[in-house]
Design a protein around this motif. Structure first.
Motif, short mmCIF file in Angstrom:
data_model
loop_
_atom_site.label_atom_id
_atom_site.label_comp_id
_atom_site.label_asym_id
_atom_site.label_seq_id
_atom_site.Cartn_x
_atom_site.Cartn_y
_atom_site.Cartn_z
N GLY A 86 0.82 -1.21 0.00
CA GLY A 86 0.00 0.00 0.00
C GLY A 86 0.85 1.25 0.00
O GLY A 86 0.55 2.22 -0.71
N LEU A 138 1.96 9.17 -6.04
CA LEU A 138 2.44 10.52 -5.72
C LEU A 138 3.57 10.94 -6.65
O LEU A 138 3.71 12.12 -6.96
N GLN A 177 2.38 1.64 -3.43
CA GLN A 177 1.38 2.12 -4.38
C GLN A 177 1.17 3.62 -4.20
O GLN A 177 1.13 4.37 -5.17
N MET A 178 1.02 4.05 -2.97
CA MET A 178 0.81 5.47 -2.70
C MET A 178 1.99 6.30 -3.19
O MET A 178 1.81 7.33 -3.84
N GLN A 179 3.20 5.83 -2.93
CA GLN A 179 4.38 6.56 -3.37
C GLN A 179 4.46 6.63 -4.89
O GLN A 179 4.78 7.66 -5.47
#
Length: 85
Positions: free
Chosen positions: A7, A15, A10-12
């Motif tokens: 997770g 971003l 994925q977020m990084q």
């Protein structure tokens, strides 16, 4: 915790400008996701960085993505990722 790590990755990635996140190349939805990305209004081809220590798998991914009109760079080690981006 692998799920938490995934997770965060994925977020990084999102971003950092990724347009999509694919958990596995075995995902049955992958062709539809690629078609949707290609159908967007982007004039420049998508640039994809494939990182995998399995050279054969990386080259397979490269061929599939190039045929879909994407610009692909393949790296075999994590150490090569930062200089590549």
């Amino acid at each position: 915790d692998l799920a938490g790590k995934t997770g965060l990755q994925q977020m990084q990635a999102l971003l950092d400008g990724a347009d999509a996140w694919v958990e596995s190349i075995d995902d049955a939805a992958l062709p539809a996701e690629i078609k949707a990305l290609l159908a967007s209004n982007s004039r420049d081809p998508y640039r994809v960085l494939v990182v995998d220590d399995d050279r054969q798998l990386a080259m397979y991914c490269e061929r599939v993505l190039r045929r879909a009109g994407m610009v692909v760079q393949v790296e075999g080690t994590a150490a090569a990722v930062l200089p590549a981006v």
